[in-house]
Write an enzyme that holds these catalytic residues in place. Structure first.
Site, mmCIF file in Angstrom:
data_model
loop_
_atom_site.group_PDB
_atom_site.id
_atom_site.type_symbol
_atom_site.label_atom_id
_atom_site.label_comp_id
_atom_site.label_asym_id
_atom_site.label_seq_id
_atom_site.Cartn_x
_atom_site.Cartn_y
_atom_site.Cartn_z
ATOM 1 N N LYS A 119 0.839 -1.211 0.000
ATOM 2 C CA LYS A 119 0.000 0.000 0.000
ATOM 3 C C LYS A 119 0.876 1.265 0.000
ATOM 4 O O LYS A 119 0.674 2.176 -0.800
ATOM 5 C CB LYS A 119 -0.927 0.023 1.236
ATOM 6 C CG LYS A 119 -1.819 -1.207 1.349
ATOM 7 C CD LYS A 119 -2.725 -1.147 2.561
ATOM 8 C CE LYS A 119 -2.007 -1.233 3.897
ATOM 9 N NZ LYS A 119 -1.355 -2.534 4.170
ATOM 10 N N ARG B 243 -9.842 0.786 8.431
ATOM 11 C CA ARG B 243 -9.478 -0.589 8.768
ATOM 12 C C ARG B 243 -10.593 -1.290 9.536
ATOM 13 O O ARG B 243 -10.435 -2.447 9.896
ATOM 14 C CB ARG B 243 -8.238 -0.573 9.665
ATOM 15 C CG ARG B 243 -6.949 -0.819 8.931
ATOM 16 C CD ARG B 243 -5.847 -0.570 9.928
ATOM 17 N NE ARG B 243 -4.723 -1.386 9.719
ATOM 18 C CZ ARG B 243 -3.578 -0.953 9.187
ATOM 19 N NH1 ARG B 243 -3.465 0.274 8.763
ATOM 20 N NH2 ARG B 243 -2.566 -1.765 9.080
ATOM 21 N N ARG C 269 11.830 -5.269 4.768
ATOM 22 C CA ARG C 269 11.537 -3.853 4.512
ATOM 23 C C ARG C 269 12.423 -2.906 5.332
ATOM 24 O O ARG C 269 12.728 -3.141 6.474
ATOM 25 C CB ARG C 269 10.086 -3.557 4.867
ATOM 26 C CG ARG C 269 9.812 -2.042 4.935
ATOM 27 C CD ARG C 269 8.412 -1.652 5.167
ATOM 28 N NE ARG C 269 7.725 -2.445 6.138
ATOM 29 C CZ ARG C 269 6.404 -2.546 6.204
ATOM 30 N NH1 ARG C 269 5.656 -1.923 5.328
ATOM 31 N NH2 ARG C 269 5.837 -3.272 7.125
ATOM 32 N N ARG D 53 11.192 -1.163 11.005
ATOM 33 C CA ARG D 53 10.092 -0.904 11.933
ATOM 34 C C ARG D 53 10.060 -1.903 13.080
ATOM 35 O O ARG D 53 10.328 -3.083 12.871
ATOM 36 C CB ARG D 53 8.753 -0.957 11.175
ATOM 37 C CG ARG D 53 8.377 0.387 10.608
ATOM 38 C CD ARG D 53 7.230 0.354 9.666
ATOM 39 N NE ARG D 53 6.090 -0.444 10.071
ATOM 40 C CZ ARG D 53 4.982 -0.574 9.332
ATOM 41 N NH1 ARG D 53 4.902 0.066 8.177
ATOM 42 N NH2 ARG D 53 3.989 -1.316 9.735
HETATM 43 P P1 AP5 Z 1 4.826 -1.617 1.796
HETATM 44 O O1 AP5 Z 1 4.519 -0.766 0.628
HETATM 45 O O2 AP5 Z 1 5.568 -0.998 2.926
HETATM 46 O O3 AP5 Z 1 3.527 -2.404 2.297
HETATM 47 P P2 AP5 Z 1 2.271 -1.865 3.108
HETATM 48 O O4 AP5 Z 1 1.066 -2.539 2.553
HETATM 49 O O5 AP5 Z 1 2.266 -0.373 3.170
HETATM 50 O O6 AP5 Z 1 2.612 -2.543 4.498
HETATM 51 P P3 AP5 Z 1 2.516 -2.001 5.969
HETATM 52 O O7 AP5 Z 1 3.210 -3.034 6.824
HETATM 53 O O8 AP5 Z 1 3.015 -0.590 6.077
HETATM 54 O O9 AP5 Z 1 1.026 -2.089 6.220
HETATM 55 P P4 AP5 Z 1 0.382 -2.095 7.555
HETATM 56 O O10 AP5 Z 1 -1.011 -1.929 7.129
HETATM 57 O O11 AP5 Z 1 0.663 -3.247 8.428
HETATM 58 O O12 AP5 Z 1 1.113 -0.913 8.322
HETATM 59 P P5 AP5 Z 1 0.640 0.521 8.749
HETATM 60 O O13 AP5 Z 1 1.818 1.395 8.823
HETATM 61 O O14 AP5 Z 1 -0.548 0.961 7.978
HETATM 62 O O15 AP5 Z 1 5.660 -2.883 1.245
HETATM 63 C C1 AP5 Z 1 6.183 -3.857 2.129
HETATM 64 C C2 AP5 Z 1 7.558 -4.340 1.613
HETATM 65 O O16 AP5 Z 1 7.368 -5.070 0.397
HETATM 66 C C3 AP5 Z 1 8.527 -3.193 1.271
HETATM 67 O O17 AP5 Z 1 9.820 -3.589 1.624
HETATM 68 C C4 AP5 Z 1 8.393 -3.029 -0.259
HETATM 69 O O18 AP5 Z 1 9.603 -2.568 -0.849
HETATM 70 C C5 AP5 Z 1 8.055 -4.443 -0.688
HETATM 71 N N1 AP5 Z 1 7.134 -4.482 -1.821
HETATM 72 C C6 AP5 Z 1 6.037 -3.684 -2.027
HETATM 73 N N2 AP5 Z 1 5.401 -4.036 -3.155
HETATM 74 C C7 AP5 Z 1 6.100 -5.093 -3.673
HETATM 75 C C8 AP5 Z 1 5.937 -5.905 -4.841
HETATM 76 N N3 AP5 Z 1 4.921 -5.700 -5.697
HETATM 77 N N4 AP5 Z 1 6.842 -6.896 -5.060
HETATM 78 C C9 AP5 Z 1 7.864 -7.122 -4.203
HETATM 79 N N5 AP5 Z 1 8.091 -6.377 -3.088
HETATM 80 C C10 AP5 Z 1 7.210 -5.382 -2.819
HETATM 81 O O19 AP5 Z 1 0.096 0.211 10.244
HETATM 82 C C11 AP5 Z 1 0.984 -0.121 11.290
HETATM 83 C C12 AP5 Z 1 0.192 -0.228 12.598
HETATM 84 O O20 AP5 Z 1 -0.440 1.045 12.905
HETATM 85 C C13 AP5 Z 1 -0.977 -1.231 12.605
HETATM 86 O O21 AP5 Z 1 -0.558 -2.536 12.905
HETATM 87 C C14 AP5 Z 1 -1.888 -0.628 13.704
HETATM 88 O O22 AP5 Z 1 -1.386 -0.913 14.982
HETATM 89 C C15 AP5 Z 1 -1.739 0.875 13.457
HETATM 90 N N6 AP5 Z 1 -2.740 1.404 12.510
HETATM 91 C C16 AP5 Z 1 -2.492 1.986 11.290
HETATM 92 N N7 AP5 Z 1 -3.620 2.385 10.699
HETATM 93 C C17 AP5 Z 1 -4.630 2.073 11.549
HETATM 94 C C18 AP5 Z 1 -6.040 2.215 11.493
HETATM 95 N N8 AP5 Z 1 -6.640 2.752 10.410
HETATM 96 N N9 AP5 Z 1 -6.779 1.757 12.534
HETATM 97 C C19 AP5 Z 1 -6.194 1.219 13.630
HETATM 98 N N10 AP5 Z 1 -4.854 1.042 13.750
HETATM 99 C C20 AP5 Z 1 -4.072 1.454 12.714
#
Ligand code: AP5
Length: 220
Positions: free
Chosen positions: A15, A89, A128, A162
């Protein structure tokens, strides 16, 4: 015309990576609740401490906190459209977003569902690293920085991993996703907004598929 897009998918689906590409290609603003919460946890406030504990366990932060953060950003930011990355979410967050946008005379145009196999996600999150200065996202094998330890985009040497990118936390994050977030797939399907993409494909190919769904960027 405004374009508001949601990127929906499990942790590591790509994402953040695709949101950054969209920001570059189109005149849109990325709203990542994960980034907002990571900023909040460094604030030293009581709320920041609670957020840090919840995030490190891989659980979801409360709807109240997250909706409050999004409300503030929407009120403060002028943009041709928003990319919602990691928000909503829960069904409650989805309803709140609809209300907030409708109060601004706007709506969600498309929900990009990033489809991946769980098996790929362990490798994605464990490899990552991101730039602490500009937020560029890298991966040890699939997208390493050109020069080791240096960000391609801004030249910073502050490349970070992270705290929640470990197998234990990922297990909880995936459970949270299936329990609380995956019902949004049906929710947006029923609203005829859902656009699935194969997020297992190579990064450029995924971007190409998303561009095909959204059409040509509108000239500013
Ligand atoms: P990346 O682009 O970083 O993936 P992502 O989907 O953004 O993954 P996240 O881990 O950031 O998602 P998340 O939803 O768990 O985290 P968030 O920060 O929102 O890609 C991942 C890796 O793969 C990278 O190394 C990239 O280079 C590689 N890659 C990407 N595309 C690729 C491809 N096509 N092929 C190969 N490699 C690829 O949330 C973190 C925490 O915050 C949550 O756990 C929760 O505690 C809290 N939180 C955030 N939002 C909310 C909410 N709305 N409600 C409640 N809690 C929340």
């Amino acid at each position: 015309m405004t374009t508001n897009i949601i990127l929906l998918g499990p942790p590591g689906a790509g994402k953040g990576t695709q949101a950054r590409r969209l920001v570059e290609e189109r005149d849109l603003v990325q709203l990542s609740t994960g980034d907002m919460l990571r900023e909040a946890r460094t604030s030293g406030t009581e709320m920041g401490k609670v957020v840090a504990e919840v995030m490190d366990k891989g659980q979801l932060v409360t709807d109240e906190i997250v909706i409050g953060l999004i409300r503030e950003k929407l009120e403060d930011t002028k943009a041709a459209g928003f990319i919602f990355d990691g928000f909503p979410r829960t069904l409650r967050q989805a309803d709140a977003l609809e209300d907030l946008l409708s109060g601004m005379g706007q709506k969600i145009d498309a929900v990009i569902e990033m489809q991946v196999d769980d098996g790929a996600l362990v490798d994605r999150v464990s490899g990552r690293y991101t730039c602490g200065n500009c937020g560029e996202v890298y991966h040890d094998t699939t997208r390493p920085s050109a020069k080791e330890g240096v960000c391609d985009v801004c030249g910073s040497t502050d490349l970070r991993r992270r705290a929640d990118d470990n197998a234990e936390s990922l297990k909880t994050r995936l459970l949270e996703y299936y329990k609380k977030t995956s019902p949004l797939i049906g929710y947006y399907y029923a609203k005829q907004k859902l656009r699935p993409v194969d997020a297992l494909a190579e990064i450029g190919k995924v971007g190409h598929e998303i561009a095909g769904i959204l059409g040509q960027p509108v000239e500013a």
